[in-house]
Design an enzyme around this catalytic site. Structure first.
Site, PDB file in Angstrom:
ATOM      1  N   HIS A  63      -0.274  -6.525  -0.240  1.00 14.53           N
ATOM      2  CA  HIS A  63       0.080  -5.562   0.810  1.00 14.53           C
ATOM      3  C   HIS A  63      -0.394  -6.082   2.167  1.00 14.53           C
ATOM      4  O   HIS A  63      -1.475  -6.650   2.296  1.00 14.53           O
ATOM      5  CB  HIS A  63      -0.444  -4.151   0.508  1.00 14.53           C
ATOM      6  CG  HIS A  63      -1.923  -3.950   0.575  1.00 14.53           C
ATOM      7  ND1 HIS A  63      -2.585  -3.630   1.757  1.00 14.53           N
ATOM      8  CD2 HIS A  63      -2.884  -3.959  -0.378  1.00 14.53           C
ATOM      9  CE1 HIS A  63      -3.877  -3.480   1.511  1.00 14.53           C
ATOM     10  NE2 HIS A  63      -4.090  -3.672   0.225  1.00 14.53           N
ATOM     11  N   GLU A 203       0.327   0.279   1.418  1.00 16.70           N
ATOM     12  CA  GLU A 203      -0.445   0.423   0.178  1.00 16.70           C
ATOM     13  C   GLU A 203      -1.624   1.361   0.403  1.00 16.70           C
ATOM     14  O   GLU A 203      -1.959   2.165  -0.456  1.00 16.70           O
ATOM     15  CB  GLU A 203      -0.953  -0.941  -0.286  1.00 16.70           C
ATOM     16  CG  GLU A 203      -1.652  -0.926  -1.631  1.00 16.70           C
ATOM     17  CD  GLU A 203      -3.132  -0.563  -1.551  1.00 16.70           C
ATOM     18  OE1 GLU A 203      -3.667  -0.591  -0.413  1.00 16.70           O
ATOM     19  OE2 GLU A 203      -3.725  -0.245  -2.586  1.00 16.70           O
ATOM     20  N   GLU A 204      -2.268   1.258   1.577  1.00 18.80           N
ATOM     21  CA  GLU A 204      -3.496   2.030   1.809  1.00 18.80           C
ATOM     22  C   GLU A 204      -3.246   3.533   1.798  1.00 18.80           C
ATOM     23  O   GLU A 204      -4.184   4.309   1.679  1.00 18.80           O
ATOM     24  CB  GLU A 204      -4.126   1.611   3.144  1.00 18.80           C
ATOM     25  CG  GLU A 204      -4.620   0.171   3.176  1.00 18.80           C
ATOM     26  CD  GLU A 204      -5.847  -0.072   2.299  1.00 18.80           C
ATOM     27  OE1 GLU A 204      -6.368   0.890   1.705  1.00 18.80           O
ATOM     28  OE2 GLU A 204      -6.278  -1.228   2.203  1.00 18.80           O
TER      29      GLU A 204
END
Lengths: 333, 339, 334
Positions: A63, A203-204
């Protein structure tokens, strides 16, 4: 490519979840040197395709987004309020410099602190949370350019600490670096599989960036490269050490056969690895990619990283290189 | 203005040598006499035209910092603050040990913290400096117990603002150096004292009175602002942009009334913007000077500084300029004495 | 538009029981769409064909929060559970409307101490509903277990502020309906998704876009309005400054390109707007963006005071400006 320089370069570019364009702009020209073609998806993801004989399709994911902040309110006198994008510990934010990306300029700010003897009694025993934290942009003459919704990141330049690299966003620029190095290795290797290098978004914040590509490309296998906590004891898990090679995950989100294959390849080629047990979700893109469409056989390889989600995340460039080597070897198998 | 150079030099309490060298080099040809005393204070003297009375200006050279106190088995360093540094400003920062080795202060990742740990204040024993050593042995080759540690902060200027580390009290040092630069001779004998170890108990200034025996003293500091959304307006200490702050009282000392009024009237007479330091906690060398030897009536003038004792402080450059101006006018007027 | 908003907010449509509202919407739209269908989970999907080949999906969720009957006491009182994010305090002493009855919600307390404890720690577990039944049988026949209830709260106006239950998200539905009514000769294919069960977990939106493959999705929902005493200090949204273009909430980050396009169109057409960051909550955009290979999505929000209460309050000009903005986006957004 020089691993340390690559890590520093990737750490210093800014791209919190949902705003990854600048990062992809740095990665794409490098990726293009090693791939047949590259393209970007509507969800802000960069893909590089390297065709083999088409025996199967394997995706390698990292990511590209980092944790960051977004401006939620503009107060009087040049102060701002923030919301975190991804999980940033407020303790790592105090007394830090930050950069705010307003439409035309980058505005410089300081996250201010109040000395204890001026604080209200009830605040002294509690760390400030996001409702108490404020950013002082009165420093910058361009402060009036800032608007609600502007994105904000730590204003920190990566440094070398006795051969290791320390800076912001190494979660997951270390992973991105290993993908680029793997692509470079793969250039000199023959491979049957069609390999896709995917630099995914969001992604986070558990966004759909990675899973959407897995769906679109109809991948057979996927290796997700992320980072894991290094040099810290937690609960019943083994301590993953910095400098001892990538950690391969075994457990729920990982295909067992794929895991076995990876460890055999590592052993055969002298790649030092560590093992990370995962009895539930991994908290990485692996979880969603695995259950996409008709299912994908997944593997999770994690680069040991200290002080995750702070501006002083630290990795050992040797771990990044070994990860890259392992990725290339698995892809070429 | 010497704020940039001074801010970038590392010199915590007890380790002021590099700061002193820079100041000495810069001022020695501009004053009649300059000497270093037994504690390491740097004192400069410019004779007055009438020379009947002595006025002392003091600023401290030391900044807050840390000291390596122990080396852990895993090669990380334990450390303690030199001067008052809250742990809350320490997490996630880059530091330099003995002015040469880079290190970082991390913290347990948020994912691994217990819910109630998230907002609990941190203690120093929970923190470590990471210098990239794999174990104690390797670390011992790089650093030693007792080594000093400083924040690493770039100095920046933008319009009327400046930000960087150690503004308390490099801002005071810079102000005095600017006054010295004017090369003016005034009626009174003027002493400029760049003192050491203020942050750890007002120690350097303790030995200045005996050497100088001033008739009055004025301490130049960087002082707390508190003018941010964390506090209501009526609880601020000072406000950036309102000019130098004049203290009437701080911890352990009430400023001599005559001195205080004299400072205010000079400011008013010359139309120099100024404000009161409106909160009383915090102390300065004035408290020490008042209590040493025969005692010296002292005033305090400060440049309002946000985020003091953190790696990134901020001042307003017009406040700075008005502080220099105020001191010049005080020297010209010559009548700030207590009797 | 006020009549439309009144009709839609007053209709009965808790999560899982949305058909009455969808029927009303279809009636309003029948002359303005090219086709419609109900999908497998019950979403109402309508469309207006365009020739450009590009498709934009606008989503508003039809369901409102409420209560569901889980038990009946032997004296004929009802036990209930929450449907969606219900704050129990908003029901105390208030009325709940079931298909065949209206009930009063109240709190138990056998002693002073218990009363105090229950009122301080209010949960649906220590509350009950009184429909005036004299027996278990009577209650069962009027409101059997598994019945759904909603706030019984009338619609009214305070100047140009409109107040009612279920502005979340009937106001979004009204906006999308109005969009279809006013859209003429639009080059793009416009799809309207009146989706179900948002309040219990974005259920409908997870599949609504599946058969259409739109190029973008825009959800229309409510957001906080922080202009009452000691409202959320980190929120900047207020009534009367125009529709809010959402940058982020707890469930998703809006696609940056869509956000920038909306801002561009608002400014070019002098439509008032505000930027929004919400520090809690989520909309259907979070689910729509995950459809198949992923679809860029965003949300346009209507600032609303007192969300998830019987008196959700919006500003009419914000609503009308939202329609204007979405018309522009429909015509020129892709």
């Amino acid at each position: 490519m020089n691993t340390k320089e690559l890590l520093v370069q990737l750490s210093n570019v800014d791209g919190p979840s949902g705003f990854e364009t600048l990062v992809l702009d740095v990665i794409e020209p490098i990726l293009q040197k090693f791939c047949d073609r590259t393209w970007r998806s509507g969800l802000g993801t960069l893909v590089g395709e390297k065709k083999g004989s088409g025996k199967k399709k394997i995706g390698i994911f990292a990511h590209a987004d980092e944790i960051g902040f977004v401006v939620t309110k503009i107060e009087e006198d040049g102060f701002l309020r923030l919301e975190t994008v991804g999980g940033v510990d407020p303790k790592a934010l105090l007394a830090q410099r930050v950069k705010i990306y307003s439409k035309r300029k980058i505005v410089s700010g300081i996250v201010g602190t109040l000395p204890p003897h001026l604080q209200k009694e009830e605040h002294r025993s509690r760390f400030p949370d996001y409702d108490r934290i404020f950013v002082d942009v009165s420093f910058d003459e361009a402060a009036s350019e800032v608007r609600v919704g502007d994105v904000c990141v730590f204003d920190v330049k990566a440094i070398e600490v006795n051969g290791k690299v320390s800076g912001k966003a190494l979660d997951n620029r270390a992973g991105c670096a290993s993908l680029l190095l793997a692509a470079e290795f793969l250039q000199r290797m023959k491979h049957d599989s069609d390999v896709y290098f995917v630099f995914s978004s969001q992604e986070e914040i558990a966004g759909p960036g990675a899973a959407s590509i897995a769906y679109e490309l109809r991948l057979d296998e996927a290796i997700v490269v992320d980072v894991t906590h290094a040099n810290v004891k937690h609960s019943v898990y083994p301590v993953i050490k910095l400098g001892e090679g990538p950690a391969i995950g075994v457990g729920i989100p990982v295909d067992y056969g794929f895991y076995k294959r990876a460890t055999e390849i590592a052993q055969k080629h002298g790649v030092k690895i560590q093992t990370e047990p995962i009895p539930g979700r991994s908290g990485t893109d692996t979880d969603q990619v695995q259950i996409t469409s008709v299912g994908v056989k997944t593997l999770l390889i994690s680069i040991p990283l200290m002080y995750m989600h702070t501006p002083v995340e630290t990795v050992d460039p040797k771990d990044v290189e070994e990860t890259a080597r392992l990725l290339a070897l698995i892809a070429a198998e | 203005m010497y704020l940039k150079e001074l801010s970038l030099i590392n010199g915590a309490s007890g380790d002021e040598g590099r700061v002193r060298d820079f100041i000495k080099r810069t001022i020695q040809d501009k004053v009649d006499e300059v000497w270093e005393d037994r504690l390491g204070n740097l004192i400069a003297f410019r004779k007055g035209t009438k020379g009947n009375r002595k006025i002392l200006f003091a600023a401290h050279m030391d900044e807050v910092g840390f000291m390596v106190t122990n080396i852990d088995e895993d090669g990380t360093l334990l450390f303690a603050p030199v001067g008052a540094v809250e742990t809350q400003v320490v997490v996630g920062k880059q530091v330099k040990i003995k002015d040469s080795i880079m290190g970082v202060i991390g913290f347990k990742p948020i994912h691994l913290q217990e819910k109630d740990q998230l907002l609990k204040p941190i203690r120093y024993e929970e923190l470590r400096i990471y210098i990239g050593a794999r174990n104690k042995e390797e670390a011992q080759k790089m650093v030693s117990i007792g080594d000093y540690v400083n924040f690493v902060t770039e100095y920046r200027q933008n319009g009327r603002r400046a930000s960087g580390k150690a503004f308390d009290d490099r801002v005071g040092c810079s102000v005095l150096m600017d006054v010295i630069d004017k090369r003016q001779r005034y009626e009174n004998d003027v002493y400029f004292a760049f003192v050491v170890q203020e942050e750890v108990g007002l120690r350097g200034s303790a030995v200045v009175v005996e050497q100088v025996k001033p008739d009055v003293a004025i301490v130049i500091e960087g002082t707390i602002a508190g003018d941010d959304p964390g506090l209501e307006k009526d609880r601020w200490s000072t406000h950036l942009g309102e000019g130098p702050a004049v203290t009437f009282m701080h911890s352990g000392y009430v400023v001599n009334q005559k001195v205080f009024q004299a400072i205010l009237s000079v400011a008013e007479k010359h139309g120099i913007p100024h404000q009161f330091r409106r909160r009383t906690p915090g102390s300065t060398d004035a408290g020490r000077l008042a209590r040493t030897g025969p005692g010296t009536a002292s005033g305090v003038i400060s440049v309002p500084t946000r985020y003091i004792h953190s790696p990134v402080c901020m001042i307003d450059l017009e406040d700075y300029a008005n502080t220099v101006l105020l001191i010049e006018k005080i020297l010209e007027e010559g009548e700030v004495f207590a009797k | 538009m006020i009549e439309l908003i009144k009709k839609l907010t007053q209709a009965y449509g808790p999560s899982g029981r949305e058909s009455e509202v969808q029927k009303l919407i279809l009636e309003e739209l029948s002359d303005h769409i090219d086709g419609y269908k109900f999908d497998a989970v019950g979403n109402l999907l309508v469309w207006k064909q365009g020739s450009s080949g590009k498709k934009i999906l606008f989503d508003a969720h039809v369901d409102e929060i409420g209560l569901v009957v889980t038990n009946i006491t032997d004296k004929g009182f009802l036990r209930v559970d929450a449907v969606g994010g219900v704050v129990p305090h908003t029901f105390v002493g208030h009325r709940v409307r079931f298909p065949n009855a209206v009930g009063i919600v109240y709190v138990e307390g056998e002693t002073e101490e218990e009363r105090k404890k229950n009122w301080t720690n209010l949960t649906l577990d220590n509350m009950f509903v009184d429909i005036g039944a004299k027996s278990y049988e009577e209650a069962k026949s009027k409101v059997p277990i598994g019945s759904f209830g909603v706030y019984d709260s009338y619609f009214y106006q305070m100047g140009d502020y409109l107040v009612s239950k279920a502005m979340d998200d009937r106001i979004g539905c009204a906006i999308v309906v109005e969009l279809f009514k006013r859209l003429s000769s639009c080059p793009n294919t416009i799809i309207g998704s009146f989706s179900v069960q948002e309040e219990v977990g974005l259920v409908g939106a997870s599949v609504a876009a599946y058969t259409f493959a739109p190029d973008v999705c825009v959800a229309v929902d409510v957001t906080d309005s922080a202009d009452y005493p000691k409202a959320f200090k980190r929120h900047s949204m207020v009534l009367g400054k125009g529709p809010a273009i959402k940058v982020k909430d707890k469930a998703s980050v809006s696609n940056r390109q869509i956000v920038e396009k909306l801002v561009e169109l608002a400014e070019a057409n002098h439509i008032p707007y505000q930027m929004e960051v919400l520090t809690f909550g989520g909309t259907n955009a979070a689910a729509l963006q995950r459809t198949r290979a992923g679809i860029p999505s965003a949300t346009v929000s209507i600032p609303t005071r007192y969300v998830h209460s019987p008196s959700e309050t919006v500003c009419l000009s914000d609503v009308e400006n939202a329609v204007e903005l979405l018309i522009q986006y429909a015509m020129k957004g892709v």
